[in-house]
Write a protein that holds these residues in place. Structure first.
Motif, PDB file in Angstrom:
ATOM      1  N   LYS A 203       0.842  -1.197   0.000  1.00  0.00           N
ATOM      2  CA  LYS A 203       0.000   0.000   0.000  1.00  0.00           C
ATOM      3  C   LYS A 203       0.876   1.245   0.000  1.00  0.00           C
ATOM      4  CE  LYS A 203      -4.021  -2.031   2.288  1.00  0.00           C
ATOM      5  NZ  LYS A 203      -4.870  -2.027   3.497  1.00  0.00           N
ATOM      6  N   LYS A 204       1.243   1.652  -1.181  1.00  0.00           N
ATOM      7  CA  LYS A 204       2.091   2.826  -1.349  1.00  0.00           C
ATOM      8  C   LYS A 204       1.870   3.390  -2.738  1.00  0.00           C
ATOM      9  CE  LYS A 204       6.938   4.301  -1.040  1.00  0.00           C
ATOM     10  NZ  LYS A 204       8.322   3.863  -0.802  1.00  0.00           N
ATOM     11  N   ARG A 205       1.952   4.699  -2.850  1.00  0.00           N
ATOM     12  CA  ARG A 205       1.754   5.343  -4.148  1.00  0.00           C
ATOM     13  C   ARG A 205       3.020   6.088  -4.549  1.00  0.00           C
ATOM     14  NH1 ARG A 205       0.058  10.490  -5.810  1.00  0.00           N
ATOM     15  NH2 ARG A 205      -0.170  11.067  -3.623  1.00  0.00           N
ATOM     16  N   VAL A 206       3.464   5.881  -5.789  1.00  0.00           N
ATOM     17  CA  VAL A 206       4.650   6.565  -6.304  1.00  0.00           C
ATOM     18  C   VAL A 206       4.381   7.072  -7.711  1.00  0.00           C
ATOM     19  CG1 VAL A 206       6.299   5.253  -4.916  1.00  0.00           C
ATOM     20  CG2 VAL A 206       5.644   4.421  -7.178  1.00  0.00           C
ATOM     21  N   ARG A 207       5.154   8.078  -8.088  1.00  0.00           N
ATOM     22  CA  ARG A 207       5.109   8.579  -9.463  1.00  0.00           C
ATOM     23  C   ARG A 207       6.520   8.559 -10.027  1.00  0.00           C
ATOM     24  NH1 ARG A 207       0.964  13.782  -9.754  1.00  0.00           N
ATOM     25  NH2 ARG A 207      -0.835  12.741  -8.771  1.00  0.00           N
ATOM     26  N   GLY A 208       6.629   8.308 -11.318  1.00  0.00           N
ATOM     27  CA  GLY A 208       7.945   8.278 -11.928  1.00  0.00           C
ATOM     28  C   GLY A 208       7.887   7.919 -13.392  1.00  0.00           C
ATOM     29  N   LYS A 209       9.070   7.834 -14.001  1.00  0.00           N
ATOM     30  CA  LYS A 209       9.178   7.485 -15.414  1.00  0.00           C
ATOM     31  C   LYS A 209       9.313   5.980 -15.573  1.00  0.00           C
ATOM     32  CE  LYS A 209      11.037  11.785 -17.334  1.00  0.00           C
ATOM     33  NZ  LYS A 209      12.132  12.388 -18.131  1.00  0.00           N
ATOM     34  N   VAL A 210       8.770   5.485 -16.664  1.00  0.00           N
ATOM     35  CA  VAL A 210       8.756   4.048 -16.956  1.00  0.00           C
ATOM     36  C   VAL A 210      10.038   3.642 -17.673  1.00  0.00           C
ATOM     37  CG1 VAL A 210       7.669   2.328 -18.448  1.00  0.00           C
ATOM     38  CG2 VAL A 210       6.258   3.796 -17.013  1.00  0.00           C
ATOM     39  N   TYR A 211      10.519   2.451 -17.335  1.00  0.00           N
ATOM     40  CA  TYR A 211      11.539   1.786 -18.147  1.00  0.00           C
ATOM     41  C   TYR A 211      11.008   0.384 -18.429  1.00  0.00           C
ATOM     42  CZ  TYR A 211      15.991   0.355 -20.108  1.00  0.00           C
ATOM     43  OH  TYR A 211      16.969  -0.063 -20.973  1.00  0.00           O
TER      44      TYR A 211
END
Length: 299
Positions: A203-211
């Motif tokens: 249960k955690k939310r993150v944002r970022g770029k995909v690889y």
């Protein structure tokens, strides 16, 4: 050939007989066909690049170990490494295969019958077939009638029983979530487009770029998108991994346990993440809902 009530019933009965005389490994033609179809559309560049980078990563780690050992110690280590690799190939994909034991023909039959009964108005939803007994399925194929309230009662009972089980998602709560209604405060943001959905491991939310694929190195913090959780050794990359998204896999396999212990959110069983997400996309991985949303596509 169009499926009729008569052919559906024959299909079901033959599937039951087949199930009695075959082993599980032979009962998954739908799985085999599905895998072949998915391979026809795979990006071969990503596949071979991932394969190459995984091998390079393994060789690099092996050389680091070799530098720290004497010649005799390395000889013993190399023998054990070869044995471990053979053991992994033969045994360690148990979660990957167990999750796909669909009982072959019997599943194909029930899925097809569910679609038929739904199209005829005898079921409200295709998946309602899973709330019926085999004898009931045979009866409705013969008599063309079925009491839909039975399905609703069983669904209600199932939901009550499901609440008694351990939650599918595990991990620590974050203060930014309003758990009174289990919806995040910015969930109405219309700029976010749901891309894929799966089973969450934390249960955690993150944002970022995909690889997409297995990189040799990660230059910046990224969210990796991989075919399955046994794709390769991700341990050397974990310092740069913000999140993980898998087409297949389980929060309860070995990489899933490692990710959870490292406080890295991961989404499993998306089925099509590698087809939808592209390297460079900016996304949000929501471990509360298992939903991955695209914030910005790479132009």
């Amino acid at each position: 050939m169009k499926l009729t009530y008569e052919t559906a019933l024959e299909f079901l009965e033959l599937s039951i007989e087949y199930l009695k005389f075959t082993k599980v490994v032979l009962e998954r033609p739908d799985y085999a066909i599905g895998q072949v179809r998915s391979l026809l559309f795979i990006d071969e560049t990503i596949f071979f690049e991932t394969q190459k980078n995984t091998l390079q990563s393994k060789n690099k780690i092996e050389m680091i170990v070799k530098d720290r050992l004497t010649s005799d110690e390395y000889t013993v280590f190399k023998k054990k490494l070869i044995l471990a690799e053979k053991s992994f190939i033969t045994n360690d994909n148990h979660n990957y295969y167990m999750e796909r034991m669909y009982r072959g023909y019997i599943r194909l039959a029930t899925v097809a019958i569910g679609q038929l009964l739904c199209s005829e108005g005898l079921l409200q939803n295709t998946d309602d077939i899973y709330y019926m007994y085999i004898d009931e399925i045979k009866m409705v194929l013969k008599d063309r009638t079925f009491d839909k309230t039975v399905i609703n009662d069983r669904k209600e009972q199932y939901m009550k029983q499901k609440k008694l089980l351990a939650p599918e998602m595990i991990g620590q709560l974050l203060p930014e979530y309003d758990m009174s209604n289990n919806i995040h405060s910015d969930c109405s943001d219309s700029s976010k487009v749901e891309a894929v959905k799966g089973v969450s491991g934390l249960k955690k939310r993150v944002r970022g770029k995909v690889y997409v694929g297995m990189p040799e190195v990660l230059e910046e913090d990224s969210i990796l998108v991989l075919p399955h959780s046994h794709c390769g050794d991700i341990l050397p990359l974990l310092s740069k991994v913000k999140g993980l998204i898998f087409n297949w896999g389980s929060p309860y396999d070995h990489p899933g346990i490692i990710a959870r212990e490292m406080n890295i959110p991961a989404i499993y069983k998306t089925n099509n993440a590698m087809d939808i997400l592209k390297t460079g996309d900016e996304i949000e991985l929501d471990g509360y809902t298992g939903v991955v949303t695209v914030l910005k596509r790479l132009d």
